[in-house]
Design an enzyme around this catalytic site. Structure first.
Site, mmCIF file in Angstrom:
data_model
loop_
_atom_site.group_PDB
_atom_site.id
_atom_site.type_symbol
_atom_site.label_atom_id
_atom_site.label_comp_id
_atom_site.label_asym_id
_atom_site.label_seq_id
_atom_site.Cartn_x
_atom_site.Cartn_y
_atom_site.Cartn_z
ATOM 1 N N PHE A 66 14.978 75.586 74.550
ATOM 2 C CA PHE A 66 15.545 76.759 75.080
ATOM 3 C C PHE A 66 16.066 76.585 76.514
ATOM 4 O O PHE A 66 15.342 75.862 77.371
ATOM 5 C CB PHE A 66 14.744 78.043 74.846
ATOM 6 N N HIS A 91 7.194 73.889 64.394
ATOM 7 C CA HIS A 91 7.529 73.780 65.849
ATOM 8 C C HIS A 91 6.341 74.138 66.674
ATOM 9 O O HIS A 91 6.360 75.380 66.922
ATOM 10 C CB HIS A 91 8.650 74.576 66.055
ATOM 11 N N CYS A 111 10.782 74.055 74.357
ATOM 12 C CA CYS A 111 10.523 73.480 73.451
ATOM 13 C C CYS A 111 10.674 71.830 73.997
ATOM 14 O O CYS A 111 10.280 70.838 73.286
ATOM 15 C CB CYS A 111 11.473 73.460 72.281
ATOM 16 N N LYS A 165 8.447 67.941 62.413
ATOM 17 C CA LYS A 165 8.148 69.645 62.216
ATOM 18 C C LYS A 165 8.262 69.716 61.079
ATOM 19 O O LYS A 165 8.050 70.956 60.536
ATOM 20 C CB LYS A 165 9.358 70.071 63.285
ATOM 21 N N GLU A 177 22.230 68.237 66.685
ATOM 22 C CA GLU A 177 21.289 66.907 66.678
ATOM 23 C C GLU A 177 22.088 65.760 66.188
ATOM 24 O O GLU A 177 22.035 64.527 66.666
ATOM 25 C CB GLU A 177 19.829 66.989 66.519
ATOM 26 N N HIS A 218 14.357 65.905 67.029
ATOM 27 C CA HIS A 218 13.638 67.249 67.336
ATOM 28 C C HIS A 218 13.501 67.979 65.973
ATOM 29 O O HIS A 218 12.414 68.789 65.832
ATOM 30 C CB HIS A 218 14.518 67.895 68.390
#
Lengths: 411, 86
Positions: A399, A340, A163, A335, A314, A303
């Protein structure tokens, strides 16, 4: 050190197929999430996604290119074409070898790969697998076909860090430009993950929202009721070049790309480190690379996936970097509106961050209704906000505990 | 026997190619050159031979694909292979 600027941008997102449409819909809080239509989701628990509807590659590319490539590459090469046209850069035999391409993708050409697997499995016959499978599914088919289509003959790289692929592609392009290996780099991220097997995998991982009944409200980053992210497809491509090169050709400049930070938490292949230590490290690295202090960041494009774990980690990471000032910095999640888009996310969000500098307005985090004590920053809930913006930061976490942060400054 | 534009083998092969190339069938002619007019490169040639094999129930050798210049050649090859099959 060479200064690097952004001179062209191209987007294909679930809520916008041009820069203008993408900006307007994001600033007005228009969601691109809907019921998934590209295949039958009857047997799936997840029935929603961020699809790019009515995308016709023939509008952007010649049949000799688009018919040979998977959807992820169609999106990427089309977005690159838009970025190139926007930049008005002419690629010639003289300058071609100084123009590089760096494109991130988390997954590669999954749609075509799955179709070929099904063909094989029907009869267990390898002759049913097309010869063109190999070039179609390769992660570097996007960067390769961008080069073929536009004759960019400099360094050509595909990058895959889940990502954070899109943000890392921009960062690596920045390094290529600073090093002098290229004068221009076509950089960004792409993903077309809306395929049966890929959706099934993410569904099995229990990281997707199950709010099928109300698709537009399903993606709810930083909300107490958030239940996961919504899978989306997209492509974002930027034309990056040295300031010197841009000035020489009198190019329009959107923003300066001032810094890049990256780190790996060495923690887990799927979960973020809960205290946000490594995520904070990537932000600190990006600030240091930009040569600025924490006081100078006016906006953070988070994110902000909408998973329980990302959003709290985050939030902690931002507090770790900015201290008490974290509460004064507007933070919002793109997002919430597009879902995403995996490898495309970092590039699309960089483009949106640059547009905030241009328009001096911050797009909201939509669907933020119930505050979560774990997420207590200013997430610009539900309404856009006018602001004086000079420097903005965009976060991407992938990830594999892979983190990337990019910083852009107004010119 | 010369190949005519209404030859059923040509019409069927044209449909196979049109589907593969994502173009309208009526843009492919007997005289269309595979490489120069239809943009069929070496990898496409392999995909084309698989598709023709599946459609016509024949077997095409890789070296035979390289000898094909235009759609007329494709039709003649399919005819010859179909005869052998019988």
């Amino acid at each position: 050190m060479k200064r690097i600027v952004v001179t062209g941008m191209g987007v294909l997102a679930p809520n916008g197929k041009t820069l203008t449409e993408f900006w307007q819909n994001n600033v007005q809080g228009v969601s691109g999430i809907d019921l998934l239509t590209s295949f039958d989701t009857k047997e799936f628990e997840v029935k929603i996604a961020g699809e790019i509807k009515d995308f016709d590659p023939a509008q952007y590319l010649l049949p000799g290119i688009y018919r040979k490539i998977d959807r992820f590459a169609q999106l990427g090469v089309s977005a690159a074409k838009m970025a190139l046209e926007d930049s008005k850069l002419q690629i010639t035999p003289e300058n071609g070898s100084r123009i590089g391409v760096v494109i991130g993708s988390g997954l590669g050409g999954n749609l075509f790969h799955e179709e070929q697997m099904l063909n094989y499995l029907k009869e267990g016959n390898p002759d049913r697998v097309m010869a063109s499978s190999v070039p179609r599914i390769s992660p570097n088919s996007v960067s390769g076909y961008i080069a073929i289509a536009f004759k960019a003959k400099g360094p050509n790289l595909a990058l895959s860090t889940a990502c954070s692929s899109g943000a890392n592609a921009l960062g690596q392009a920045l390094l290529l430009l600073r090093s002098g290996l290229s004068d221009v780099v076509i950089a960004g991220g792409v993903e077309a993950p809306l395929t049966p097997v890929t959706l099934a995998g993410y569904q099995a991982l229990r990281c997707l929202s199950l709010k099928n009944h109300n698709p537009k409200e399903a993606s709810s980053p930083f909300d107490k009721e958030r239940d996961g992210f919504v899978l989306g497809e997209g492509a974002g491509v930027l034309l990056l070049e040295t300031l010197e090169h841009a000035e020489k050709r009198k190019a329009k400049v959107y923003a300066e790309f001032t810094g890049y930070g990256t780190s790996c938490g060495a923690y887990s292949m799927v979960a973020p480190e809960p205290e946000g230590i490594d995520a904070a490290q990537s932000m600190e690295n990006a600030l240091k690379d930009s040569g600025i202090s924490t006081d100078q960041i006016d906006y953070i494009n988070a994110h902000g996936t909408g998973t329980l774990y990302n959003d709290s980690a985050e939030t902690k990471a931002i507090k770790r970097v900015f201290g008490p000032r974290a509460y004064q910095i507007p933070v919002s999640s793109t997002k919430s509106m597009i879902g995403h888009t995996i490898g495309a996310a970092g590039a699309l969000e960089a483009i949106l961050s640059i547009l905030t500098l241009q328009h001096q307005e911050i797009p909201p985090t939509i669907n933020l209704k119930t505050p979560d004590p774990e997420c207590d920053l200013d997430y610009v809930p539900n309404q856009s906000r006018k602001a004086k913006l000079t420097t903005v930061l965009s976060n991407s976490f992938g990830f594999g505990s892979n983190n990337a942060a990019v910083v852009f400054g107004r010119v | 026997m010369p190949v005519e534009a209404n030859d059923p083998v040509f019409l069927k092969a044209r449909d196979v190619l049109a589907k593969m190339l994502k173009v309208r069938p009526n843009t492919i002619f007997l005289t269309s050159r595979l490489k120069d007019d239809l943009g069929i490169d070496s990898v496409d040639g392999l995909d084309m031979s698989y598709a023709l094999e599946n459609t016509f129930g024949i077997e095409i050798e890789d070296y035979e694909v390289g000898r094909l210049h235009n759609m007329g050649d494709v039709v003649l090859l399919i005819r010859e292979k179909s005869k052998k099959r019988k």
